[in-house]
Design a protein around this motif. Structure first.
Motif, short mmCIF file in Angstrom:
data_model
loop_
_atom_site.label_atom_id
_atom_site.label_comp_id
_atom_site.label_asym_id
_atom_site.label_seq_id
_atom_site.Cartn_x
_atom_site.Cartn_y
_atom_site.Cartn_z
N THR A 162 46.96 56.07 48.92
CA THR A 162 47.72 55.23 49.84
C THR A 162 47.46 55.59 51.29
O THR A 162 47.34 54.71 52.15
CB THR A 162 49.22 55.34 49.53
OG1 THR A 162 49.46 54.99 48.16
CG2 THR A 162 50.03 54.41 50.42
N TYR A 168 40.20 51.84 54.26
CA TYR A 168 39.90 50.60 53.54
C TYR A 168 39.81 49.43 54.52
O TYR A 168 38.86 48.63 54.45
CB TYR A 168 40.97 50.30 52.49
CG TYR A 168 41.31 51.43 51.56
CD1 TYR A 168 40.38 52.42 51.26
CD2 TYR A 168 42.57 51.52 50.96
CE1 TYR A 168 40.69 53.45 50.40
CE2 TYR A 168 42.88 52.53 50.10
CZ TYR A 168 41.95 53.51 49.82
OH TYR A 168 42.26 54.53 48.97
N HIS A 236 38.24 46.30 49.12
CA HIS A 236 39.17 45.18 49.02
C HIS A 236 40.21 45.43 47.94
O HIS A 236 41.42 45.23 48.15
CB HIS A 236 38.41 43.88 48.72
CG HIS A 236 37.46 43.48 49.79
ND1 HIS A 236 36.23 44.10 49.98
CD2 HIS A 236 37.53 42.50 50.74
CE1 HIS A 236 35.60 43.53 50.98
NE2 HIS A 236 36.35 42.56 51.46
N VAL A 237 39.75 45.87 46.76
CA VAL A 237 40.66 46.11 45.64
C VAL A 237 41.60 47.27 45.97
O VAL A 237 42.81 47.20 45.70
CB VAL A 237 39.87 46.39 44.36
CG1 VAL A 237 40.80 46.79 43.22
CG2 VAL A 237 39.04 45.17 43.96
N ALA A 239 42.60 48.28 48.90
CA ALA A 239 43.57 47.85 49.90
C ALA A 239 44.67 46.99 49.28
O ALA A 239 45.86 47.17 49.60
CB ALA A 239 42.85 47.07 51.01
N ILE A 240 44.29 46.07 48.40
CA ILE A 240 45.29 45.22 47.75
C ILE A 240 46.23 46.06 46.87
O ILE A 240 47.46 45.89 46.91
CB ILE A 240 44.61 44.13 46.92
CG1 ILE A 240 43.86 43.16 47.84
CG2 ILE A 240 45.62 43.38 46.06
CD1 ILE A 240 43.03 42.13 47.10
N ILE A 241 45.65 46.99 46.10
CA ILE A 241 46.48 47.84 45.23
C ILE A 241 47.44 48.68 46.08
O ILE A 241 48.62 48.87 45.73
CB ILE A 241 45.58 48.73 44.36
CG1 ILE A 241 44.83 47.88 43.35
CG2 ILE A 241 46.41 49.79 43.64
CD1 ILE A 241 43.84 48.67 42.51
N THR A 242 46.96 49.20 47.19
CA THR A 242 47.80 50.03 48.06
C THR A 242 48.96 49.22 48.63
O THR A 242 50.11 49.67 48.62
CB THR A 242 46.96 50.61 49.21
OG1 THR A 242 45.93 51.44 48.66
CG2 THR A 242 47.82 51.44 50.14
N LEU A 243 48.68 48.02 49.12
CA LEU A 243 49.74 47.19 49.70
C LEU A 243 50.76 46.79 48.63
O LEU A 243 51.97 46.80 48.89
CB LEU A 243 49.13 45.96 50.36
CG LEU A 243 48.26 46.25 51.60
CD1 LEU A 243 47.60 44.96 52.09
CD2 LEU A 243 49.09 46.88 52.70
N VAL A 244 50.26 46.42 47.44
CA VAL A 244 51.19 46.06 46.35
C VAL A 244 52.04 47.25 45.96
O VAL A 244 53.25 47.12 45.71
CB VAL A 244 50.39 45.52 45.14
CG1 VAL A 244 51.30 45.34 43.94
CG2 VAL A 244 49.73 44.19 45.50
#
Length: 283
Positions: A162, A168, A236-237, A239-244
């Motif tokens: 994170t 990222y 990209h993946v 960053a998305i996983i971290t934000l979620v």
């Protein structure tokens, strides 16, 4: 003089004693996985010094995968040991405490000189404190079983993946310049505080133990899809996983409090305490 000190001649009939007891292979396999993860963490530190950020991130990501695997392998092989637990904690501190801190410092925090180094140290020390608290809580015999599904504070691997969110974004959205250094420093300290906080986060340890028969094939497809996306669009993946993950933290707290309230009511009912007194005690 030779009669005073006669040579010692061992009895040939006496069985030879073993100086060391053989160790089962099932005890060695989880420790080997942990050592491989440690090698990846040390490699990430080297890549950070050489400013090879992408390889350093990959090394920390693979270390997190191996860290999730060694515990499951140890439980499957019944090869858990105190030595393995201590080795795992030391490895986690290097992989998810020291390596991300140095990576962020060489990436952007060095623009702030001492303040950037302090932010990196705060995160690394928070990781060490979080791991120490985790080891202590493992020995708590009064901890309910349902609480094993939750960590107290953000887990060290999750914190490492994170806290690297600025890297990222650097690769997929905009190059992070020295102007963003204070923001990255505040974000690094914030993640460190989440690791040492009392906020409950879902551990996911019970996932994968039982899978419905009709969900096996869709699960295979989902795993292959995620793996393919992670290889093709890694940052990209991530960053998305971290934000979620960050967005889902409040929902985990709400779920934890609901389970805690239900557990308190069940204990009060079992002990024969009126519900009104139990609620007053909770307040």
């Amino acid at each position: 003089m030779s009669d005073l000190f006669p040579p010692f001649i061992p009895d040939p009939e006496e069985p030879r004693r073993r100086r060391f007891r053989p160790i089962p292979l099932r005890l060695l396999v989880p420790n080997v996985i942990t050592l491989l993860a440690l090698c990846l963490g040390l490699t990430a530190i080297r890549m950070a010094i050489e400013s090879r950020l992408d390889i350093a991130v990959f090394a920390i990501l693979l270390a997190a995968v191996l860290d999730a695997a060694d515990g499951r392998v140890a439980r499957m092989l019944k090869g858990t040991s105190r030595f393995g637990a201590e080795l795992d904690s030391l490895s986690d501190f290097v992989n998810f405490g020291v390596a991300p801190a140095l990576l962020l410092y060489t990436f952007i925090l060095d623009e702030m000189k001492s303040l950037g180094w302090i932010a990196a140290m705060v995160y690394a020390i928070a990781a060490a404190l979080r791991l120490a608290r985790f080891n202590v809580m493992l020995d708590d015999p009064e901890r309910p079983d349902w609480q094993k599904n939750y960590f107290v504070g953000m887990a060290a691997p999750a914190g490492a993946l994170t806290v690297l969110l600025p890297i990222y974004l650097h690769f997929i959205v905009w190059p992070v310049s020295e102007v963003a250094a204070p923001v990255v420093a505040i974000y690094t300290v914030f993640i460190g505080l989440l690791m040492v906080s009392r906020i409950p986060t879902f551990s996911g340890k019970t996932l994968g133990q039982r899978v419905a028969r009709d969900m096996v094939l869709p699960l295979f497809v989902l795993v292959v899809l995620v793996a393919a996306l992670l290889v093709s669009f890694t940052f990209h993946v991530l960053a998305i996983i971290t934000l979620v993950y960050l967005v889902s933290l409040p929902f985990g707290v709400i779920r934890y409090r609901a389970l805690d309230r239900a557990h308190s009511e069940q204990v009060a009912a079992t002990a024969g305490v009126p519900e009104e007194k139990a609620e007053l005690g909770d307040q």
